[in-house]
Write a protein that holds these residues in place. Structure first.
Motif, PDB file in Angstrom:
ATOM      1  N   SER A  42      -9.277  -0.386   9.931  1.00 25.16           N
ATOM      2  CA  SER A  42      -8.330   0.264   9.028  1.00 25.16           C
ATOM      3  C   SER A  42      -9.027   1.421   8.324  1.00 25.16           C
ATOM      4  CB  SER A  42      -7.774  -0.719   7.987  1.00 25.16           C
ATOM      5  OG  SER A  42      -8.821  -1.195   7.154  1.00 25.16           O
ATOM      6  N   THR A  43      -8.213   2.247   7.668  1.00 22.30           N
ATOM      7  CA  THR A  43      -8.731   3.347   6.854  1.00 22.30           C
ATOM      8  C   THR A  43      -8.038   3.320   5.499  1.00 22.30           C
ATOM      9  OG1 THR A  43      -9.132   4.749   8.788  1.00 22.30           O
ATOM     10  CG2 THR A  43      -9.014   5.848   6.659  1.00 22.30           C
ATOM     11  N   LEU A  44      -8.826   3.399   4.439  1.00 24.81           N
ATOM     12  CA  LEU A  44      -8.291   3.564   3.091  1.00 24.81           C
ATOM     13  C   LEU A  44      -8.255   5.054   2.784  1.00 24.81           C
ATOM     14  CD1 LEU A  44     -10.046   0.803   0.961  1.00 24.81           C
ATOM     15  CD2 LEU A  44      -7.649   0.913   1.596  1.00 24.81           C
ATOM     16  N   GLY A 102       3.514  -8.448   1.252  1.00 21.83           N
ATOM     17  CA  GLY A 102       3.904  -7.051   1.437  1.00 21.83           C
ATOM     18  C   GLY A 102       3.237  -6.076   0.494  1.00 21.83           C
ATOM     19  N   GLY A 103       2.049  -6.425  -0.009  1.00 22.24           N
ATOM     20  CA  GLY A 103       1.300  -5.514  -0.875  1.00 22.24           C
ATOM     21  C   GLY A 103       0.098  -4.955  -0.152  1.00 22.24           C
ATOM     22  N   ALA A 104       0.202  -3.705   0.309  1.00 20.76           N
ATOM     23  CA  ALA A 104      -0.837  -3.179   1.191  1.00 20.76           C
ATOM     24  C   ALA A 104      -1.849  -2.292   0.488  1.00 20.76           C
ATOM     25  CB  ALA A 104      -0.185  -2.379   2.334  1.00 20.76           C
ATOM     26  N   ASN A 105      -1.441  -1.611  -0.563  1.00 17.49           N
ATOM     27  CA  ASN A 105      -2.226  -0.461  -1.002  1.00 17.49           C
ATOM     28  C   ASN A 105      -3.113  -0.756  -2.209  1.00 17.49           C
ATOM     29  OD1 ASN A 105      -1.102   1.184   1.013  1.00 17.49           O
ATOM     30  ND2 ASN A 105       0.727   1.483  -0.221  1.00 17.49           N
ATOM     31  N   GLN A 156       6.803  -2.869  -4.180  1.00 16.20           N
ATOM     32  CA  GLN A 156       6.770  -4.031  -5.059  1.00 16.20           C
ATOM     33  C   GLN A 156       5.460  -4.148  -5.833  1.00 16.20           C
ATOM     34  OE1 GLN A 156       9.638  -6.098  -5.323  1.00 16.20           O
ATOM     35  NE2 GLN A 156      10.368  -4.275  -4.247  1.00 16.20           N
ATOM     36  N   GLN A 157       4.460  -3.354  -5.476  1.00 17.05           N
ATOM     37  CA  GLN A 157       3.199  -3.388  -6.215  1.00 17.05           C
ATOM     38  C   GLN A 157       3.283  -2.610  -7.521  1.00 17.05           C
ATOM     39  OE1 GLN A 157       0.823  -2.372  -2.389  1.00 17.05           O
ATOM     40  NE2 GLN A 157      -0.667  -3.245  -3.785  1.00 17.05           N
ATOM     41  N   LEU A 158       4.149  -1.631  -7.567  1.00 18.11           N
ATOM     42  CA  LEU A 158       4.285  -0.781  -8.752  1.00 18.11           C
ATOM     43  C   LEU A 158       4.987  -1.579  -9.837  1.00 18.11           C
ATOM     44  CD1 LEU A 158       3.773   2.110  -9.735  1.00 18.11           C
ATOM     45  CD2 LEU A 158       5.992   2.750  -8.781  1.00 18.11           C
ATOM     46  N   ARG A 159       4.286  -1.835 -10.936  1.00 16.09           N
ATOM     47  CA  ARG A 159       4.831  -2.761 -11.939  1.00 16.09           C
ATOM     48  C   ARG A 159       4.313  -2.423 -13.331  1.00 16.09           C
ATOM     49  NH1 ARG A 159       6.940  -7.923 -11.944  1.00 16.09           N
ATOM     50  NH2 ARG A 159       6.840  -8.015  -9.675  1.00 16.09           N
ATOM     51  N   THR A 197      -3.009   3.617  -5.910  1.00 15.62           N
ATOM     52  CA  THR A 197      -3.558   4.974  -5.898  1.00 15.62           C
ATOM     53  C   THR A 197      -4.050   5.391  -4.521  1.00 15.62           C
ATOM     54  OG1 THR A 197      -5.692   4.060  -6.597  1.00 15.62           O
ATOM     55  CG2 THR A 197      -4.229   4.895  -8.324  1.00 15.62           C
ATOM     56  N   GLY A 198      -4.146   4.449  -3.598  1.00 10.66           N
ATOM     57  CA  GLY A 198      -4.571   4.752  -2.240  1.00 10.66           C
ATOM     58  C   GLY A 198      -3.628   4.118  -1.246  1.00 10.66           C
ATOM     59  N   ARG A 199      -3.923   4.334   0.029  1.00  9.96           N
ATOM     60  CA  ARG A 199      -3.041   3.827   1.085  1.00  9.96           C
ATOM     61  C   ARG A 199      -3.881   3.310   2.241  1.00  9.96           C
ATOM     62  NH1 ARG A 199      -0.026   6.446   5.504  1.00  9.96           N
ATOM     63  NH2 ARG A 199       1.851   5.209   5.914  1.00  9.96           N
ATOM     64  N   VAL A 200      -3.545   2.109   2.722  1.00  5.11           N
ATOM     65  CA  VAL A 200      -4.179   1.551   3.908  1.00  5.11           C
ATOM     66  C   VAL A 200      -3.431   2.067   5.136  1.00  5.11           C
ATOM     67  CG1 VAL A 200      -4.761  -0.539   5.166  1.00  5.11           C
ATOM     68  CG2 VAL A 200      -4.903  -0.518   2.685  1.00  5.11           C
TER      69      VAL A 200
END
Length: 373
Positions: A204-206, A276-279, A92-95, A296-299
């Motif tokens: 956490s790790t990015l 629900g927006g994690a990244n 849902q973040q991709l917009r 562009t990244g991931r938690v």
């Protein structure tokens, strides 16, 4: 820039919409240009296999689109692309965004100037660094309401002052229902107040995927870890219950805070499922009137090896967000009474009033939902 908004309703393909001053007309050449630009930018997406699937879909659209199926307005086209990308990626973040006025350069290559940082700090200060309320509720329950996570270099001293004020309460309610996120470093700082100094906790790790560019210093990918810190400017809040409040407006860094501490079993989460927006990601300009937000990244949580993207963080006690403060307060009072903790006489005096207030709020909310309110 961060984009975690709720997806809008999507017009059907081919539906003709009336253009206004808030929209622009599209022709086949501009649509093709936008699709090509979007396909290129999606190469930055955090999950390369998903990016490839999205790029293939855009190539197919570019090759097969006809005048009968094409969007003719800028706003409609952005909504259609957003719907397609989110359906395929489940992200849902991709917009894709449309702007009726020409966009500025969205490049983030240059760090903010000293003057820009001073302006940001001044604006943050006027908002009390998004530390909106700090108070003692009945029964000696602390209450901390945060509208955002401002950077520690701005808000660290104010957070220490708030935690000093709350240090002698017997339970704590942290209200993040309207928290839009912010600084991961501030998340780590607030988590540190709720966890022991030693050993340090990996929160956490990015992670960023390989860039594919041999001239890039991060060609093989990179990661940044977030840990609790050993030194704080106020007492830690340990060995006492903590209740966090959430809603669909709870986003990004605020979601990280509740996700991490829920899995560490340090908080009880009360309210509604988060956005629900994690990244982490960035906005990229496609055209004078179009830009796209791409994660562009991931938690990644060291506890779950996953995150809350798409699902949100699910509360331990699900209640409408309007009832969350009173529910959290009541849960804290019941915990203290049940375990013989805190100021028992005050707790027993306050609890009936809180229960009555919650009952009335539930009644009023049901009345509003059924149209009788």
């Amino acid at each position: 820039m961060s984009e975690l908004e709720k997806r809008p309703s999507i017009p059907r393909e081919g539906k003709q919409t009336e253009l206004t001053a808030e929209d622009i007309d599209l022709d086949a050449k501009l649509r093709s240009h936008l699709l090509l630009q979007l396909e290129t930018e999606l190469g930055r997406y955090a999950l390369p296999d998903v990016a490839e699937k999205l790029q293939m879909a855009l190539r197919h659209r570019r090759d097969t689109e006809t005048g009968e199926t094409a969007a003719t307005s800028g706003r409609q086209f952005a909504e259609m692309l957003t719907a397609e990308l989110q359906t395929l990626s489940q992200d849902q973040q991709l917009r894709v965004h449309f702007s009726p006025v020409p966009l500025p350069d969205l490049s983030a290559a240059s760090p903010p100037t000293t003057a820009e940082l001073a302006h940001q700090r001044a604006q943050s200060q006027q908002r009390s660094y998004d530390i909106n309320r700090v108070e003692r509720l009945g029964g000696n329950v602390g209450y901390l309401q945060l509208f955002g996570f401002e950077p520690p270099e701005f808000a660290g001293a104010s957070l220490a002052a708030a935690m000093t004020l709350l240090a002698h309460t017997d339970a704590l309610v942290i209200d993040l229902r309207h928290n839009q996120g912010g600084s991961p470093q501030m998340v780590a700082l607030l988590c540190s107040y709720l966890l022991p100094a030693y050993p340090a906790v990996h929160l956490s790790t990015l992670q960023w995927p390989p860039s594919g560019n041999p001239n890039d210093e991060h060609a093989d990918g990179r990661s940044i870890q977030s840990w609790t810190v050993p030194h704080l400017d106020a007492p830690r809040y340990l060995d006492r219950p903590v209740y966090a409040l959430s809603s669909p407006e709870t986003r990004a860094a605020a979601e990280e805070f509740v996700y991490v501490l829920q899995h560490l079993k340090r908080i009880v989460l009360v309210g509604e499922t988060t956005a629900g927006g994690a990244n982490p990601g960035q906005g990229y300009r496609l055209h004078d009137h179009f830009w796209v937000f791409i994660p562009t990244g991931r938690v990644v949580s060291p506890l779950t090896q996953a995150n809350w993207s798409g699902t949100g963080v699910i509360p331990d006690f699900k209640v409408p967000s309007e009832l969350a403060v009173t529910t959290g307060h009541l849960l804290a009072l019941k915990h203290l009474e049940r375990n013989g903790l805190g100021l028992q006489r005050e707790i027993q005096a306050v609890m009936p009033t809180v229960e009555q207030r919650l009952d009335q709020m539930q009644h009023d909310l049901i009345g509003q939902m059924t149209g009788r309110g």
